[in-house]
Write a protein that holds these residues in place. Structure first.
Motif, PDB file in Angstrom:
ATOM      1  N   SER A   1      41.000  41.048  47.241  1.00  0.00           N
ATOM      2  CA  SER A   1      42.367  40.537  47.373  1.00  0.00           C
ATOM      3  C   SER A   1      42.750  39.671  46.175  1.00  0.00           C
ATOM      4  CB  SER A   1      42.494  39.725  48.668  1.00  0.00           C
ATOM      5  OG  SER A   1      42.222  40.518  49.800  1.00  0.00           O
ATOM      6  N   ILE A   2      41.798  38.891  45.674  1.00  0.00           N
ATOM      7  CA  ILE A   2      42.068  38.047  44.513  1.00  0.00           C
ATOM      8  C   ILE A   2      42.387  38.911  43.291  1.00  0.00           C
ATOM      9  CG2 ILE A   2      40.983  36.486  42.847  1.00  0.00           C
ATOM     10  CD1 ILE A   2      39.486  35.227  45.220  1.00  0.00           C
ATOM     11  N   VAL A   3      41.612  39.970  43.090  1.00  0.00           N
ATOM     12  CA  VAL A   3      41.865  40.875  41.961  1.00  0.00           C
ATOM     13  C   VAL A   3      43.256  41.496  42.081  1.00  0.00           C
ATOM     14  CG1 VAL A   3      41.148  43.030  40.870  1.00  0.00           C
ATOM     15  CG2 VAL A   3      39.432  41.356  41.568  1.00  0.00           C
ATOM     16  N   ALA A   4      43.615  41.940  43.269  1.00  0.00           N
ATOM     17  CA  ALA A   4      44.916  42.557  43.473  1.00  0.00           C
ATOM     18  C   ALA A   4      46.050  41.564  43.228  1.00  0.00           C
ATOM     19  CB  ALA A   4      45.014  43.125  44.889  1.00  0.00           C
ATOM     20  N   ALA A   5      45.892  40.331  43.725  1.00  0.00           N
ATOM     21  CA  ALA A   5      46.936  39.322  43.545  1.00  0.00           C
ATOM     22  C   ALA A   5      47.078  38.922  42.088  1.00  0.00           C
ATOM     23  CB  ALA A   5      46.608  38.093  44.404  1.00  0.00           C
ATOM     24  N   ALA A   6      45.958  38.892  41.360  1.00  0.00           N
ATOM     25  CA  ALA A   6      45.997  38.475  39.963  1.00  0.00           C
ATOM     26  C   ALA A   6      46.612  39.525  39.057  1.00  0.00           C
ATOM     27  CB  ALA A   6      44.582  38.152  39.481  1.00  0.00           C
ATOM     28  N   THR A   7      46.581  40.786  39.466  1.00  0.00           N
ATOM     29  CA  THR A   7      47.040  41.872  38.601  1.00  0.00           C
ATOM     30  C   THR A   7      48.513  41.725  38.239  1.00  0.00           C
ATOM     31  OG1 THR A   7      45.371  43.401  39.445  1.00  0.00           O
ATOM     32  CG2 THR A   7      47.353  44.370  38.463  1.00  0.00           C
ATOM     33  N   THR A   8      49.342  41.396  39.213  1.00  0.00           N
ATOM     34  CA  THR A   8      50.767  41.208  38.936  1.00  0.00           C
ATOM     35  C   THR A   8      50.970  40.124  37.892  1.00  0.00           C
ATOM     36  OG1 THR A   8      51.315  41.846  41.207  1.00  0.00           O
ATOM     37  CG2 THR A   8      53.010  40.694  39.959  1.00  0.00           C
ATOM     38  N   LEU A   9      50.280  39.009  38.044  1.00  0.00           N
ATOM     39  CA  LEU A   9      50.418  37.899  37.106  1.00  0.00           C
ATOM     40  C   LEU A   9      49.911  38.283  35.726  1.00  0.00           C
ATOM     41  CD1 LEU A   9      49.192  34.977  39.397  1.00  0.00           C
ATOM     42  CD2 LEU A   9      51.557  35.594  38.851  1.00  0.00           C
ATOM     43  N   LEU A  10      48.806  38.997  35.663  1.00  0.00           N
ATOM     44  CA  LEU A  10      48.214  39.371  34.381  1.00  0.00           C
ATOM     45  C   LEU A  10      49.146  40.288  33.596  1.00  0.00           C
ATOM     46  CD1 LEU A  10      45.855  39.368  32.413  1.00  0.00           C
ATOM     47  CD2 LEU A  10      44.836  41.244  33.735  1.00  0.00           C
ATOM     48  N   ILE A  11      49.699  41.292  34.257  1.00  0.00           N
ATOM     49  CA  ILE A  11      50.576  42.242  33.560  1.00  0.00           C
ATOM     50  C   ILE A  11      51.817  41.535  33.037  1.00  0.00           C
ATOM     51  CG2 ILE A  11      52.002  44.302  33.842  1.00  0.00           C
ATOM     52  CD1 ILE A  11      49.995  45.278  35.942  1.00  0.00           C
TER      53      ILE A  11
END
Length: 307
Positions: free
Chosen positions: A13-23
């Motif tokens: 879940s952390i990886v998924a949530a971070a993806t939006t912010l990273l992009i």
């Protein structure tokens, strides 16, 4: 004591949530390294989410939805570029106006899709790896947006540090007058950088509405565009540091949800505000340490060529 299955789900879940912010923050980092402060990220992200969802819902294709989201982000970024770069208006005011415009357009587009759902982007399954305890789902069980964000991170890092394109872009951000004197088209380069930022914001929006939460809600970005802006400062304009910052803020976002589920007796309103409180705290610490000295010297300064 948390078992391996719960820990694995939390990490995924952390990886998924971070993806939006990273992009989104990668796109903003490129724009800022070229000397343009784009506060319209939130608006571009929500427009990308709305257009991507509408296209995918109507066509049945997540790929078409993603491409439409990217295009929508680019088009809105051109509005900002026209104001802030070519008309040399105040970049802060232009960015805020772009965000307000994006929120209005997204609300209009998404009004017909409230209450609908899509089948989200499929997740990778590698026998023997996805089932690994704790890290299997987080590393080998994500959707294409997650892996695309890491490829994008590698591409941006290499381009800025190792290519002539990156050198010219950084030169424009550091001293636009000197870059112009050497014959580089400063406004054209900044426009392309802002367009790249818009494309990333649109892609981040597509990840939200087509993978992370595959339905439409008018406020689904929930301030992520503003967090992405803070992340760029948090990372001192270094792409690899941006990765750590995105995952840190992703962890805060997810852990506050789990904290509510565990019934810790802390008001839910306070827990929900943790990602934004963490953003403020990070900026205060950075300011105290003078960590932001890595900012491009021409950041936020409009360029008007001599006539």
């Amino acid at each position: 004591m948390l078992d391996a299955a719960i820990l694995g789900a939390v990490f995924a879940s952390i990886v998924a949530a971070a993806t939006t912010l990273l992009i989104a923050s990668l796109g903003e980092l490129v724009a800022e390294r070229a000397g343009t402060l784009n506060l319209g990220v939130e608006g571009m992200m929500i427009v990308g989410a709305a257009v991507g969802y509408a296209t995918a819902y109507g066509s049945g294709s997540l790929l078409l939805g993603t491409l439409a989201a990217v295009l929508a982000g680019v088009l809105l970024s051109l509005v900002f570029a026209g104001l802030a770069i070519w008309l040399a208006t105040n970049q802060v005011a232009s960015g805020l106006a772009t965000t307000i415009l994006g929120l209005g357009v997204a609300g209009l587009i998404g009004s017909n899709f409230v209450g609908t759902r899509l089948d989200g982007a499929p997740e990778l399954v590698i026998p023997g790896l996805t089932d690994l305890p704790i890290i299997g789902e987080a590393v080998f069980g994500q959707n294409a947006y997650v892996y695309a964000s890491l490829v994008l991170l590698a591409a941006v890092t290499y381009t800025l540090a190792r290519t002539r394109i990156g050198l010219v872009l950084r030169a424009v951000g550091e001293n636009h007058a000197a870059a112009h004197a050497l014959g580089h088209p400063v406004r054209g380069i900044r426009t392309l950088a802002v367009m790249f930022g818009g494309a990333c914001a649109g892609l981040a929006g597509a990840h939200l509405s087509l993978a992370y939460t595959p339905f439409w809600a008018s406020d689904m970005t929930a301030g992520r565009g503003w967090i992405a802006l803070a992340l760029v400062v948090f990372s001192a304009w270094r792409p690899l540091w941006l990765l750590g910052g995105a995952y840190l803020f992703g962890a805060v976002s997810i852990l506050q949800l789990h904290a509510q589920g565990f019934g810790l007796g802390i008001p839910s309103q306070l827990l929900s505000s943790l990602p934004y409180l963490a953003t403020i705290a990070a900026l205060v610490v950075i300011s105290a340490l003078k960590h932001g000295q890595g900012a491009p010297a021409s950041l936020g300064v409009p360029f008007v060529p001599d006539r």
